[in-house]
Design an enzyme around this catalytic site. Sequence first.
Site, PDB file in Angstrom:
ATOM      1  N   ALA A   1      22.426  24.895  10.728  1.00 15.68           N
ATOM      2  CA  ALA A   1      23.140  26.040  11.134  1.00 15.68           C
ATOM      3  C   ALA A   1      23.520  25.645  12.721  1.00 15.68           C
ATOM      4  O   ALA A   1      24.587  25.720  13.145  1.00 15.68           O
ATOM      5  CB  ALA A   1      22.666  27.294  11.123  1.00 15.68           C
TER       6      ALA A   1
ATOM      7  N   GLY B   1      15.589  30.253  16.386  1.00 22.04           N
ATOM      8  CA  GLY B   1      14.445  29.297  16.524  1.00 22.04           C
ATOM      9  C   GLY B   1      14.923  28.031  17.071  1.00 22.04           C
ATOM     10  O   GLY B   1      14.327  27.411  17.867  1.00 22.04           O
ATOM     11  N   GLY B   2      16.368  27.878  17.289  1.00 21.34           N
ATOM     12  CA  GLY B   2      16.931  26.593  18.070  1.00 21.34           C
ATOM     13  C   GLY B   2      16.735  25.455  17.363  1.00 21.34           C
ATOM     14  O   GLY B   2      17.264  24.445  17.954  1.00 21.34           O
TER      15      GLY B   2
ATOM     16  N   ARG C   1      15.291  26.660   0.882  1.00 21.65           N
ATOM     17  CA  ARG C   1      15.013  27.905   1.484  1.00 21.65           C
ATOM     18  C   ARG C   1      15.372  28.686  -0.072  1.00 21.65           C
ATOM     19  O   ARG C   1      14.598  29.988  -0.214  1.00 21.65           O
ATOM     20  CB  ARG C   1      15.830  28.081   2.225  1.00 21.65           C
ATOM     21  CG  ARG C   1      15.416  27.708   3.621  1.00 21.65           C
ATOM     22  CD  ARG C   1      16.177  28.118   4.838  1.00 21.65           C
ATOM     23  NE  ARG C   1      15.466  27.665   6.023  1.00 21.65           N
ATOM     24  CZ  ARG C   1      15.771  27.936   7.303  1.00 21.65           C
ATOM     25  NH1 ARG C   1      16.816  28.741   7.416  1.00 21.65           N
ATOM     26  NH2 ARG C   1      15.066  27.653   8.386  1.00 21.65           N
TER      27      ARG C   1
ATOM     28  N   ASP D   1      32.891  40.364  11.233  1.00 21.94           N
ATOM     29  CA  ASP D   1      34.225  40.918  11.915  1.00 21.94           C
ATOM     30  C   ASP D   1      35.286  39.888  11.875  1.00 21.94           C
ATOM     31  O   ASP D   1      36.403  40.030  11.600  1.00 21.94           O
ATOM     32  CB  ASP D   1      34.268  41.252  13.406  1.00 21.94           C
ATOM     33  CG  ASP D   1      33.091  42.227  13.559  1.00 21.94           C
ATOM     34  OD1 ASP D   1      32.228  42.936  12.827  1.00 21.94           O
ATOM     35  OD2 ASP D   1      33.004  42.972  14.829  1.00 21.94           O
TER      36      ASP D   1
ATOM     37  N   ALA E   1      28.762  28.622  18.827  1.00 24.19           N
ATOM     38  CA  ALA E   1      30.035  27.863  18.504  1.00 24.19           C
ATOM     39  C   ALA E   1      31.107  28.497  19.526  1.00 24.19           C
ATOM     40  O   ALA E   1      31.929  27.641  19.858  1.00 24.19           O
ATOM     41  CB  ALA E   1      30.399  28.553  17.134  1.00 24.19           C
TER      42      ALA E   1
HETATM   43  C1  LIG Z   1      16.201  34.837  13.829  1.00 22.08           C
HETATM   44  C2  LIG Z   1      17.128  33.694  13.703  1.00 22.08           C
HETATM   45  C3  LIG Z   1      16.600  32.250  13.484  1.00 22.08           C
HETATM   46  C4  LIG Z   1      17.254  31.016  13.279  1.00 22.08           C
HETATM   47  N1  LIG Z   1      16.987  30.148  13.528  1.00 22.08           N
HETATM   48  C5  LIG Z   1      17.708  28.857  13.190  1.00 22.08           C
HETATM   49  C6  LIG Z   1      17.387  27.657  13.550  1.00 22.08           C
HETATM   50  O1  LIG Z   1      16.176  27.588  14.178  1.00 22.08           O
HETATM   51  N2  LIG Z   1      17.796  26.788  13.252  1.00 22.08           N
HETATM   52  C7  LIG Z   1      19.185  26.624  12.652  1.00 22.08           C
HETATM   53  O2  LIG Z   1      19.986  25.759  12.317  1.00 22.08           O
HETATM   54  N3  LIG Z   1      19.654  28.068  12.441  1.00 22.08           N
HETATM   55  C8  LIG Z   1      19.030  29.118  12.768  1.00 22.08           C
HETATM   56  N4  LIG Z   1      19.545  30.425  12.531  1.00 22.08           N
HETATM   57  C9  LIG Z   1      20.904  30.493  11.975  1.00 22.08           C
HETATM   58  C10 LIG Z   1      21.630  30.289  13.500  1.00 22.08           C
HETATM   59  O3  LIG Z   1      21.072  30.764  14.444  1.00 22.08           O
HETATM   60  C11 LIG Z   1      23.173  31.038  13.362  1.00 22.08           C
HETATM   61  O4  LIG Z   1      23.916  30.673  12.168  1.00 22.08           O
HETATM   62  C12 LIG Z   1      23.705  30.635  14.601  1.00 22.08           C
HETATM   63  O5  LIG Z   1      23.141  30.891  15.695  1.00 22.08           O
HETATM   64  C13 LIG Z   1      25.333  31.309  14.549  1.00 22.08           C
HETATM   65  O6  LIG Z   1      25.947  30.790  15.682  1.00 22.08           O
HETATM   66  P1  LIG Z   1      27.336  31.343  15.970  1.00 22.08           P
HETATM   67  O7  LIG Z   1      27.970  31.040  17.447  1.00 22.08           O
HETATM   68  O8  LIG Z   1      28.385  31.005  14.728  1.00 22.08           O
HETATM   69  O9  LIG Z   1      27.139  32.933  15.792  1.00 22.08           O
HETATM   70  P2  LIG Z   1      26.487  34.014  16.800  1.00 22.08           P
HETATM   71  O10 LIG Z   1      25.430  33.299  17.782  1.00 22.08           O
HETATM   72  O11 LIG Z   1      25.790  35.108  15.930  1.00 22.08           O
HETATM   73  O12 LIG Z   1      27.451  34.632  17.645  1.00 22.08           O
HETATM   74  C14 LIG Z   1      28.507  35.415  17.308  1.00 22.08           C
HETATM   75  C15 LIG Z   1      28.905  36.284  18.587  1.00 22.08           C
HETATM   76  O13 LIG Z   1      30.090  37.054  18.265  1.00 22.08           O
HETATM   77  C16 LIG Z   1      30.077  38.324  18.689  1.00 22.08           C
HETATM   78  N5  LIG Z   1      31.145  39.103  17.723  1.00 22.08           N
HETATM   79  C17 LIG Z   1      31.044  39.436  16.414  1.00 22.08           C
HETATM   80  N6  LIG Z   1      31.995  40.208  16.131  1.00 22.08           N
HETATM   81  C18 LIG Z   1      32.865  40.317  17.440  1.00 22.08           C
HETATM   82  C19 LIG Z   1      34.067  40.844  17.756  1.00 22.08           C
HETATM   83  N7  LIG Z   1      34.633  41.631  16.898  1.00 22.08           N
HETATM   84  N8  LIG Z   1      34.355  40.977  18.956  1.00 22.08           N
HETATM   85  C20 LIG Z   1      33.860  40.220  19.884  1.00 22.08           C
HETATM   86  N9  LIG Z   1      32.629  39.485  19.587  1.00 22.08           N
HETATM   87  C21 LIG Z   1      32.090  39.711  18.469  1.00 22.08           C
HETATM   88  C22 LIG Z   1      28.505  38.690  18.339  1.00 22.08           C
HETATM   89  O14 LIG Z   1      28.187  39.835  18.919  1.00 22.08           O
HETATM   90  C23 LIG Z   1      27.877  37.343  18.768  1.00 22.08           C
HETATM   91  O15 LIG Z   1      27.487  37.624  19.909  1.00 22.08           O
HETATM   92  C24 LIG Z   1      18.609  31.481  12.838  1.00 22.08           C
HETATM   93  C25 LIG Z   1      19.185  32.765  12.720  1.00 22.08           C
HETATM   94  C26 LIG Z   1      18.300  33.904  13.021  1.00 22.08           C
HETATM   95  C27 LIG Z   1      18.995  35.136  12.824  1.00 22.08           C
END
Ligand SMILES: Cc1cc2nc3c(=O)[nH]c(=O)nc-3n(C[C@H](O)[C@H](O)[C@H](O)COP(=O)(O)OP(=O)(O)OC[C@H]3O[C@@H](n4cnc5c(N)ncnc54)[C@H](O)[C@@H]3O)c2cc1C
Length: 470
Positions: free
Chosen positions: A450, A62-63, A296, A237, A30
């Site tokens: 997601a 899992g991407g 799920r 956070d 994101a």
């Molecule tokens: C093992 C696993 C497998 C998954 N597989 C799938 C899948 O195959 N398909 C699917 O649709 N979804 C999947 N999901 C869910 C999906 O991966 C997540 O919902 C998605 O990647 C979240 O992306 P994001 O960018 O919102 O957050 P994230 O990728 O979690 O990134 C958030 C970032 O913000 C940083 N951060 C947090 N707080 C702070 C702060 N205070 N200051 C600075 N940085 C901060 C964190 O360290 C992190 O690096 C999976 C989740 C997991 C855990």
Amino acid sequence: MGSTLEDDTLKKKTEDQYLSDVVVIGSGNAGLSAAATAAEKGAYVIILEKRKNIGGNTIISGGVYNAVDPKRQQYQNIFDSKELHFGQTLKGGDFKGDQELVWILVDRALEGLQWLEKNGMKFQEHVFTIVGGIWPRSHQPIEPAGTGYIKTLKRLCFSLGVRILTGYRAEKLLYRKGRVMGVRCRDLQGKEFLFWAKKGVILATGGFSANVQMRSRYNPLLNDIIPTTNQPGATGDGILMGMEIGAAVTGMEYIQLNPYCEPKTGRLQTILTGAVEHLIYVNNEGNRFVDEGERRDVIADAFLRQKNATAYLINDSQDEFVQKGITHFGKTPEELIKKGHVIKGDTLEELANKIRVPFENLIRSIEKYNKSVELGYDSDFGRTLLKYKIERPPFYACPRVPAVHYTMGGLKINTKAQVLDGKGKPISGLFAAGEVVGGIHGANRLGGNAITETIVFGRIAGESVVRGLD
Ligand SMILES: Cc1cc2nc3c(=O)[nH]c(=O)nc-3n(C[C@H](O)[C@H](O)[C@H](O)COP(=O)(O)OP(=O)(O)OC[C@H]3O[C@@H](n4cnc5c(N)ncnc54)[C@H](O)[C@@H]3O)c2cc1C
């Protein structure tokens, strides 16, 4: 990884204050897609990441990316439509998701995938049904786990001049005269910095599965005994920072416990297959206990009713990940077997003995399941995804227990990814995207939605912040 404060192209205000158009907090899908989109439109963007490495949950995921994709799906004779994806997403979340946001998710899903492809990311041609995904529209990147996204988006961000600062934890939004003007953060040594953002701040900090205190506030059953599949940075956070200045939250009590993890290690990545088409679940008695193609939350509840909440994923050598010789987390079956994550049997009897389930029950379960595939009807659990029998040796078993996997709740946003206050009004200068947001998946998220959300709404947040929406 990324820039440092010694980078003399950073615009300094004072020794510990920096200027930019946009500050993005978090470097998962994101955050990176929001930053790249804002930079594509000419903004000067800084990303703050609290961990030493970028990628968050995205890189370990899992991407899998859900999108209606006529080209790929027609080739496999799969019927699909945006309306179907929309309806399944809403129904899968018990109609608790925001309809406008869900429509945007499905409507812009393919466009998001094609944007990634245009920027060099590669996906398999074949789509499948991820666990809890309900329908065969799951796209698998060529590169393992979520690495392809982070590589692609990092490259794009750098080419557009985005500065990525790792080891900077955002702590507080700088909220002045009714507008978010920037963020206060701290480096790994505890030194404080202010980052000012002329156009706005985008929260992309992910969910709160790894924050035991926070998750058990919303669901007291989810204490520290329940493992999580998440990386330790998923501590909510952004939600807390938003709430501190009056942002509204929604759906905080909806927390997903599936897919499951390995009982011994708590890891999801040791799984052999993610394709529902090829698997069944059996409990310690060797009996099936649920429609494996279900949502799920239904699967998680069914696991929780089994002894020790444990069950085995059973599949055979026809499985597409076994055939390819690589799982979607980039592991080979041999490696998983050698390390004891997956148990292999050349016959079902051998497999039953190795996992200590009654052989006659396992055989009966599989024979009955195979008959259901033949008939196209599962009289036991009503499974409709009946494509392949489990019949070709060797056979595999993978033990699993439920784990805290995904938090559906989070900040309330509108269709422009603006964060809303308690009265439903946008908070000036504040945007959010990805798992930090609530209200899209309702009470239960479809597997594969997601990652789509992170790209679709990350891009919208990047577009909106540059447009200067207030
Ligand atoms: C093992 C696993 C497998 C998954 N597989 C799938 C899948 O195959 N398909 C699917 O649709 N979804 C999947 N999901 C869910 C999906 O991966 C997540 O919902 C998605 O990647 C979240 O992306 P994001 O960018 O919102 O957050 P994230 O990728 O979690 O990134 C958030 C970032 O913000 C940083 N951060 C947090 N707080 C702070 C702060 N205070 N200051 C600075 N940085 C901060 C964190 O360290 C992190 O690096 C999976 C989740 C997991 C855990």
